[in-house]
Design a protein around this motif. Structure first.
Motif, mmCIF file in Angstrom:
data_model
loop_
_atom_site.group_PDB
_atom_site.id
_atom_site.type_symbol
_atom_site.label_atom_id
_atom_site.label_comp_id
_atom_site.label_asym_id
_atom_site.label_seq_id
_atom_site.Cartn_x
_atom_site.Cartn_y
_atom_site.Cartn_z
ATOM 1 N N VAL A 124 -29.636 25.939 47.344
ATOM 2 C CA VAL A 124 -28.683 26.255 48.402
ATOM 3 C C VAL A 124 -27.438 26.923 47.825
ATOM 4 O O VAL A 124 -26.952 27.928 48.354
ATOM 5 C CB VAL A 124 -28.289 24.977 49.169
ATOM 6 C CG1 VAL A 124 -27.117 25.249 50.114
ATOM 7 C CG2 VAL A 124 -29.482 24.451 49.968
ATOM 8 N N LEU A 125 -26.919 26.393 46.737
ATOM 9 C CA LEU A 125 -25.719 26.957 46.126
ATOM 10 C C LEU A 125 -25.970 28.367 45.605
ATOM 11 O O LEU A 125 -25.145 29.273 45.791
ATOM 12 C CB LEU A 125 -25.233 26.057 44.992
ATOM 13 C CG LEU A 125 -24.793 24.645 45.379
ATOM 14 C CD1 LEU A 125 -24.417 23.849 44.138
ATOM 15 C CD2 LEU A 125 -23.640 24.683 46.361
ATOM 16 N N VAL A 126 -27.106 28.558 44.949
ATOM 17 C CA VAL A 126 -27.430 29.873 44.389
ATOM 18 C C VAL A 126 -27.591 30.903 45.498
ATOM 19 O O VAL A 126 -27.044 32.018 45.419
ATOM 20 C CB VAL A 126 -28.703 29.783 43.531
ATOM 21 C CG1 VAL A 126 -29.191 31.182 43.148
ATOM 22 C CG2 VAL A 126 -28.452 28.966 42.281
ATOM 23 N N LEU A 188 -27.067 32.919 38.228
ATOM 24 C CA LEU A 188 -27.191 32.143 36.989
ATOM 25 C C LEU A 188 -26.021 31.175 36.830
ATOM 26 O O LEU A 188 -26.214 30.012 36.435
ATOM 27 C CB LEU A 188 -27.263 33.091 35.783
ATOM 28 C CG LEU A 188 -27.436 32.416 34.423
ATOM 29 C CD1 LEU A 188 -28.759 31.654 34.370
ATOM 30 C CD2 LEU A 188 -27.366 33.439 33.297
ATOM 31 N N ILE A 189 -24.828 31.632 37.134
ATOM 32 C CA ILE A 189 -23.646 30.762 37.026
ATOM 33 C C ILE A 189 -23.791 29.544 37.929
ATOM 34 O O ILE A 189 -23.549 28.400 37.515
ATOM 35 C CB ILE A 189 -22.372 31.544 37.386
ATOM 36 C CG1 ILE A 189 -22.085 32.617 36.332
ATOM 37 C CG2 ILE A 189 -21.172 30.609 37.516
ATOM 38 C CD1 ILE A 189 -20.982 33.576 36.711
ATOM 39 N N LEU A 190 -24.202 29.772 39.174
ATOM 40 C CA LEU A 190 -24.323 28.657 40.118
ATOM 41 C C LEU A 190 -25.491 27.749 39.770
ATOM 42 O O LEU A 190 -25.425 26.529 39.985
ATOM 43 C CB LEU A 190 -24.476 29.193 41.538
ATOM 44 C CG LEU A 190 -23.179 29.329 42.346
ATOM 45 C CD1 LEU A 190 -22.543 27.936 42.543
ATOM 46 C CD2 LEU A 190 -22.191 30.248 41.671
ATOM 47 N N THR A 193 -24.197 25.619 36.973
ATOM 48 C CA THR A 193 -23.181 24.719 37.516
ATOM 49 C C THR A 193 -23.809 23.559 38.268
ATOM 50 O O THR A 193 -23.415 22.395 38.104
ATOM 51 C CB THR A 193 -22.229 25.481 38.456
ATOM 52 O OG1 THR A 193 -21.589 26.536 37.728
ATOM 53 C CG2 THR A 193 -21.185 24.563 39.038
ATOM 54 N N ALA A 194 -24.805 23.854 39.106
ATOM 55 C CA ALA A 194 -25.482 22.795 39.862
ATOM 56 C C ALA A 194 -26.190 21.828 38.924
ATOM 57 O O ALA A 194 -26.163 20.607 39.147
ATOM 58 C CB ALA A 194 -26.478 23.419 40.839
ATOM 59 N N GLU A 195 -26.810 22.351 37.887
ATOM 60 C CA GLU A 195 -27.495 21.482 36.929
ATOM 61 C C GLU A 195 -26.504 20.597 36.185
ATOM 62 O O GLU A 195 -26.778 19.415 35.929
ATOM 63 C CB GLU A 195 -28.299 22.338 35.947
ATOM 64 C CG GLU A 195 -29.437 23.102 36.595
ATOM 65 C CD GLU A 195 -30.038 24.155 35.677
ATOM 66 O OE1 GLU A 195 -31.012 24.809 36.080
ATOM 67 O OE2 GLU A 195 -29.528 24.336 34.558
ATOM 68 N N LEU A 196 -25.366 21.169 35.848
ATOM 69 C CA LEU A 196 -24.369 20.437 35.064
ATOM 70 C C LEU A 196 -23.662 19.362 35.889
ATOM 71 O O LEU A 196 -23.466 18.233 35.431
ATOM 72 C CB LEU A 196 -23.341 21.417 34.502
ATOM 73 C CG LEU A 196 -22.248 20.859 33.585
ATOM 74 C CD1 LEU A 196 -22.854 20.229 32.345
ATOM 75 C CD2 LEU A 196 -21.273 21.965 33.193
#
Length: 255
Positions: A124-126, A188-190, A193-196
């Motif tokens: 969803v974020l990506v 890629l950034i998101l 970020t979601a994983e982290l």
């Protein structure tokens, strides 16, 4: 010129590596917070030899590619539709300008509430972050179509699809490719970020686990991997841009 620029880039990386190697050994920084570069490189080698790393990399790339694909498809379809119908463009303009600036990270509490730490949260974020990069560029591209060319197609009684395919799409394609390049980096950034933050499986989660467990060298090693992955994504997007726009004057001038 390209070889000279590449040599300077390699030299810059060598200088950074030398500084990271020397700083902790000379006592400039605490080795507990910044290990020498050789220690980071050794740990990186061990990380690359583990199956867990490749599984995490696969999860990250899978989430990135899926989210980017959905964002591209939705952004192109809605961008062409909205841009081609003046009434839709006028009706949706305020909504787009309201939703587009909302940071995707602000949606993290909501997606965690709905999906928890599953892959759907990162997706969803990506998609949300990447979609606006594509949609806005496509809208610009459709608006850039020459009115005379559009009227000529209408006078020759081109169908709606024929007009899109022969008039709108060639004009909008450079904007679409720009949107793809921007969206690829944002996706890629998101994803990371979601994983982290959320704990979605992937490289970001691996970085969080390494940091929380005090594995400092491994944390830096994984950060280096993520940095290299970002560079590769950008190079791949540039390659797609050059291939898709090899007929365009901007690419011919660069060549």
């Amino acid at each position: 010129m390209t070889l000279h620029r590449s040599a300077l880039g390699v030299l810059g990386l060598a200088v950074v590596a030398a500084v990271v190697e020397a700083a902790p050994r000379l006592g400039v920084v605490d080795p507990d917070y910044l290990p020498p570069f050789t220690a980071i490189a050794a740990r990186l080698g061990r990380v690359l030899g583990g199956a867990d790393f490749w599984a995490a990399l696969g999860d990250t790339l899978r989430g990135w590619a899926l989210g980017l694909s959905i964002a591209m498809a939705a952004g192109i379809a809605l961008g062409v539709l909205i841009g081609s119908v003046p009434v839709l463009r006028a009706v949706t303009a305020s909504t787009i300008e309201f939703l587009r600036p909302i940071p995707s990270v602000a949606l993290i509490p909501l997606v965690v509430l709905i999906y928890g730490s599953r892959m759907q949260s990162a997706l969803v974020l990506v998609v949300y972050a990447s979609f606006w990069q594509v949609l806005v560029q496509v809208l610009y591209g459709v608006a850039d179509v020459d009115p005379v060319v559009r009227d000529t197609a209408r006078s020759y009684r081109f169908s709606r699809w024929g007009t899109v395919r022969t008039v709108v799409w060639p004009t909008a394609l450079p904007y679409v490719v720009t949107g793809f390049r921007l969206a690829a980096a944002v996706a890629l950034i998101l994803e990371i970020t979601a994983e982290l933050i959320i704990g979605v499986p992937g490289l970001g989660k691996s970085i969080g686990v390494a940091q929380s467990s005090g594995a400092v060298a491994e944390t830096y090693a994984l950060v280096i991997v993520v940095g290299v992955l970002g560079v590769l994504v950008n190079l791949a997007a540039r390659a797609v841009e050059r291939r898709a726009l090899r007929w365009h004057v901007s690419v011919r001038e660069q060549a």
